[in-house]
Scaffold this motif. Structure first.
Motif, PDB file in Angstrom:
ATOM      1  N   ASN A  44       5.812   1.176  -1.335  1.00  0.00           N
ATOM      2  CA  ASN A  44       5.385  -0.109  -1.915  1.00  0.00           C
ATOM      3  C   ASN A  44       4.019  -0.039  -2.582  1.00  0.00           C
ATOM      4  O   ASN A  44       3.509  -1.046  -3.045  1.00  0.00           O
ATOM      5  N   HIS A  45       3.357   1.139  -2.545  1.00  0.00           N
ATOM      6  CA  HIS A  45       1.972   1.170  -3.022  1.00  0.00           C
ATOM      7  C   HIS A  45       1.742   2.286  -4.023  1.00  0.00           C
ATOM      8  O   HIS A  45       2.587   3.152  -4.211  1.00  0.00           O
ATOM      9  N   GLY A  46       0.563   2.239  -4.590  1.00  0.00           N
ATOM     10  CA  GLY A  46       0.290   3.187  -5.662  1.00  0.00           C
ATOM     11  C   GLY A  46      -0.798   4.197  -5.331  1.00  0.00           C
ATOM     12  O   GLY A  46      -0.927   4.653  -4.189  1.00  0.00           O
ATOM     13  N   PHE A  47      -1.616   4.461  -6.335  1.00  0.00           N
ATOM     14  CA  PHE A  47      -2.606   5.535  -6.293  1.00  0.00           C
ATOM     15  C   PHE A  47      -3.631   5.363  -5.165  1.00  0.00           C
ATOM     16  O   PHE A  47      -3.905   6.293  -4.404  1.00  0.00           O
ATOM     17  N   ALA A  48      -4.163   4.138  -5.035  1.00  0.00           N
ATOM     18  CA  ALA A  48      -5.213   3.914  -4.036  1.00  0.00           C
ATOM     19  C   ALA A  48      -4.690   4.233  -2.639  1.00  0.00           C
ATOM     20  O   ALA A  48      -5.394   4.800  -1.792  1.00  0.00           O
ATOM     21  N   TRP A  49      -3.442   3.856  -2.405  1.00  0.00           N
ATOM     22  CA  TRP A  49      -2.815   4.110  -1.097  1.00  0.00           C
ATOM     23  C   TRP A  49      -2.737   5.611  -0.840  1.00  0.00           C
ATOM     24  O   TRP A  49      -3.019   6.092   0.255  1.00  0.00           O
ATOM     25  N   THR A 553      -9.062  -2.921  -9.576  1.00  0.00           N
ATOM     26  CA  THR A 553      -7.702  -2.709 -10.101  1.00  0.00           C
ATOM     27  C   THR A 553      -6.675  -3.651  -9.478  1.00  0.00           C
ATOM     28  O   THR A 553      -5.469  -3.506  -9.708  1.00  0.00           O
ATOM     29  N   ASN A 554      -7.146  -4.580  -8.688  1.00  0.00           N
ATOM     30  CA  ASN A 554      -6.261  -5.557  -8.086  1.00  0.00           C
ATOM     31  C   ASN A 554      -5.169  -4.933  -7.219  1.00  0.00           C
ATOM     32  O   ASN A 554      -4.007  -5.297  -7.262  1.00  0.00           O
ATOM     33  N   THR A 555      -5.574  -3.898  -6.491  1.00  0.00           N
ATOM     34  CA  THR A 555      -4.636  -3.276  -5.537  1.00  0.00           C
ATOM     35  C   THR A 555      -5.243  -3.445  -4.150  1.00  0.00           C
ATOM     36  O   THR A 555      -6.307  -4.055  -4.021  1.00  0.00           O
ATOM     37  N   HIS A 556      -4.576  -2.932  -3.148  1.00  0.00           N
ATOM     38  CA  HIS A 556      -5.241  -2.978  -1.841  1.00  0.00           C
ATOM     39  C   HIS A 556      -4.890  -1.768  -0.994  1.00  0.00           C
ATOM     40  O   HIS A 556      -3.854  -1.124  -1.195  1.00  0.00           O
ATOM     41  N   ILE A 557      -5.795  -1.456  -0.080  1.00  0.00           N
ATOM     42  CA  ILE A 557      -5.587  -0.261   0.749  1.00  0.00           C
ATOM     43  C   ILE A 557      -5.508  -0.600   2.236  1.00  0.00           C
ATOM     44  O   ILE A 557      -5.342   0.287   3.051  1.00  0.00           O
ATOM     45  N   PHE A 558      -5.697  -1.866   2.568  1.00  0.00           N
ATOM     46  CA  PHE A 558      -5.642  -2.224   3.990  1.00  0.00           C
ATOM     47  C   PHE A 558      -4.464  -3.162   4.235  1.00  0.00           C
ATOM     48  O   PHE A 558      -3.989  -3.833   3.304  1.00  0.00           O
ATOM     49  N   PRO A 559      -4.011  -3.226   5.459  1.00  0.00           N
ATOM     50  CA  PRO A 559      -2.859  -4.087   5.760  1.00  0.00           C
ATOM     51  C   PRO A 559      -3.134  -5.540   5.386  1.00  0.00           C
ATOM     52  O   PRO A 559      -4.269  -6.007   5.426  1.00  0.00           O
TER      53      PRO A 559
END
Ligand SMILES: O=c1ccn([C@@H]2O[C@H](COP(=O)(O)OP(=O)(O)O[C@H]3O[C@H](CO)[C@@H](O)[C@H](O)[C@H]3O)[C@@H](O)[C@H]2O)c(=O)[nH]1
Ligand SMILES: [Mn+2]
Length: 587
Positions: A44-49, A553-559
């Motif tokens: 479900n996630h991209g590069f940052a993940w 980038t409007n993404t997230h890395i935490f739950p």
């Protein structure tokens, strides 16, 4: 009461540290859970993940290595009193003490001479001690300071021994203006004042000499220093204090050495200096044990040699496997709470004692007693070297190969320093061409190939199957100075990080030591811990930058649960990203 003749000279204390271990495993469990969570929600996630996952994977591996390195916490307690009861003074082994200095501006001679004075004054039979000072700066000021210090030593050493002074570096001892209150006999007060005056005079003489181009009479000794360049000069060896000359007044021998330097010949920095000290001392005193200290690290505990002897003479079966006794590096006048970590407390307290339960502490370049045999390439249970091999290993000086053969056989003949043949040989082995075609820096002596020659030399010793011991007397054995932050600290740490990486990426990588030599697996992990110390900054910087990257980038890395409570203002509570339009309006 136990008979001190049968009591051991040192005790090995194993600490269970159960609470620490439980905490470490809880942290490991949390790290592993995080990794599993990242893997399960990868799609479900991209590069940052992905970057977060890779960083956390590194942190987890690093944590596993940390736990392994800290696991077998062992402490050694030494008993110098028992040593003195068991071994007669004349049976104690001789010790050669090496001090290195390289730059009389960055390392002021007053500091170097304090280190030398503290070593000359240690509690050990003086005829068993010799102090060799290597001056890579070839500075007449350093030589002048040593000559002056040797005169002061004739008063200082007897004073320290008479009153059992604990801190024998005068600049620290006289740091405080007040006379120590515990000893206030009239005689002591008088002598204390005289001693302080004499030290102040010495101090002034050195200060007056600083900055003057030719601060000294061009007497025979000092004329050697005229018209020379720092990096282009012949060898200078001067015996400052010697028994045979009859003016040493019960002091150890003191020798000044500035090895030959020529622009076209590599000098190998401190490792090169240490090898010259080893060879010259091999010719002059050939002590089976060698202590080395940086010029800014004075002996803070007068019994330091006795503590080391407890370990190296030992009483346990395996004492012959112990290659060196290392005292921790501790620095005086540090900042409160050590905000920049200069004291390296974690490394010394936890890692140092942790790897003690494996093969033993790393060699740290200063405050360490080595066996000469080990530095000469001996392995535990080693065979003997033939004559041809000796020549190839130690070079073309017959005197040196003979003395090395003696040292390897465990014999100590102490040649007289004043023999002319020895002086000539000393100049030969200190020349910059001497090492060509020999094993110096490769198989014997201090190792070349890294700016952190200390850890590399220690690794080569552990590779041969030797062990080492960290010795931590209650009163710190040595105290030194360290940069207290800012650019100087960063330059030093960059040099260390580079030096450590040089070893990791070379044929000396500890993994080869485990596969092809005698480095134990967990000791290899501990070495990897230290060698990757500089690399740590990459994942740490990436990880620290990730929240900012996610916001941009409007993404997230935490739950998501974190964002629900934080960003509910906009009514969506969905993710940790830039504030939505409603929030912006509110703001
Ligand atoms: O060409 C040189 C360079 C340095 N030194 C001496 O080496 C010692 C250490 O050098 P320094 O520049 O003070 O390095 P530090 O980073 O402070 O030293 C730590 O790191 C070094 C490299 O790992 C170790 O050798 C040291 O023992 C350890 O205290 C000092 O006594 C210098 O005088 C030389 O003799 N010749
Ligand atoms: Mn230093």
């Amino acid at each position: 009461m136990a008979n001190s003749n049968s009591s051991p000279l040192y005790e090995r204390l194993e600490h269970k540290n159960t609470m620490h271990k439980v905490m470490e495993f809880i942290i490991l469990f949390l790290l592993l859970s995080l990794l599993v969570y990242r893997l399960l929600s990868f799609s479900n996630h991209g590069f940052a993940w992905l970057v977060a996952f890779l960083c956390e994977l590194w942190f987890t591996l690093y944590w596993v290595i940390t736990i392994s390195s800290k696991w077998s916490f062992v402490e050694y307690k030494t008993y110098p009193d028992r040593l003195l009861q068991r071994v007669a003074e004349h049976e104690l082994p001789p010790v050669d003490m090496f001090v290195t200095t390289a730059d009389s501006e960055l390392e002021p001679p007053i500091i170097t001479l304090n280190t030398v004075l503290s070593l000359l004054a240690v509690d050990y039979p003086t005829d068993k001690l010799a102090c060799y000072v290597s001056d890579d700066g070839c500075s007449p000021l350093t030589f002048y300071s040593l000559v002056e210090a040797s005169k002061f030593a004739e008063l200082w050493v007897p004073f320290c021994k008479k009153y059992n002074v604990q801190v024998r570096a005068p600049f620290r001892y006289f740091n405080n203006d007040a006379i120590p209150s515990s000893k206030n006999s009239g005689e002591f007060k008088q002598e204390w004042k005289t001693m302080k005056d004499e030290y102040m005079k010495l101090n002034r003489k050195i200060e007056d000499a600083v900055g003057k181009s030719i601060p000294f009479d061009l007497s025979e000794d000092f004329s050697l220093f005229s018209n020379i360049e720092r990096n282009n000069h012949p060898t200078i060896i001067k015996v400052v204090l010697d028994k045979e000359e009859g003016h040493s007044n019960g002091l150890p021998r003191l020798v000044y050495i500035s090895r030959e330097k020529r622009p076209k010949h590599p000098h190998h920095s401190k490792a090169g200096a240490m090898n010259v000290l080893t060879r010259v001392s091999g010719l002059m005193t050939n002590a089976p044990l060698m202590l080395n200290v940086d010029c800014d690290m004075f002996a803070n505990n007068p019994s330091v040699v006795l503590h080391a002897m407890c370990i190296l003479l030992g009483s346990n079966e395996n004492q012959n496997e112990i290659a060196f006794a290392q005292f921790p590096q501790i620095f005086y006048d540090g900042l409160k709470d050590d905000p920049f970590g200069n004291q390296m407390a974690v490394i010394w307290k936890y890692l140092g004692h942790g790897i003690q339960g494996i093969q033993g502490v790393f060699y740290a370049g200063t405050g360490c007693f080595h066996r000469r045999q080990v530095i000469y390439g001996l392995s535990p249970n080693n065979g003997k070297l033939g004559n041809q091999e000796l020549l190839k290993t130690f070079g073309n000086s017959k005197e040196l190969t003979n003395s090395a053969a003696d040292a390897l056989r465990g014999e100590t003949k102490c040649p007289s320093m004043l023999l002319k043949s020895i002086e000539a040989a000393a100049y030969q082995v200190a020349s910059c061409e001497y090492e060509y075609g020999t094993n110096w820096g490769r198989k014997v002596g201090w190792m070349y190939g890294s700016t952190t020659e200390d850890i590399l030399t220690g690794l080569s010793i552990h590779n041969r199957g030797w062990k080492s011991i960290i010795c931590t007397p209650d009163q710190p054995a040595f105290l030194g100075c360290t940069p207290t932050g800012g650019p100087a600290s960063m330059t030093q740490q960059k040099r260390w990080a580079t030096g450590l990486l040089e070893v990791l990426l070379s044929k000396n990588c500890p993994i080869f030591g485990t596969v092809f030599a005698h480095l134990q697996f967990r000791q290899c992990l501990a070495y990897l811990w230290i060698f990757t110390w500089g690399l740590r900054s990459l994942p740490e910087t990436c990880y620290a930058a990730l929240p900012a990257y996610s916001i941009i980038t409007n993404t997230h890395i935490f739950p998501k649960t974190v964002s629900t409570s934080t960003f509910n203002i906009g009514g969506q509570g969905r993710r940790l990203g830039p504030p939505n339009r409603k929030v912006r309006q509110l703001l």
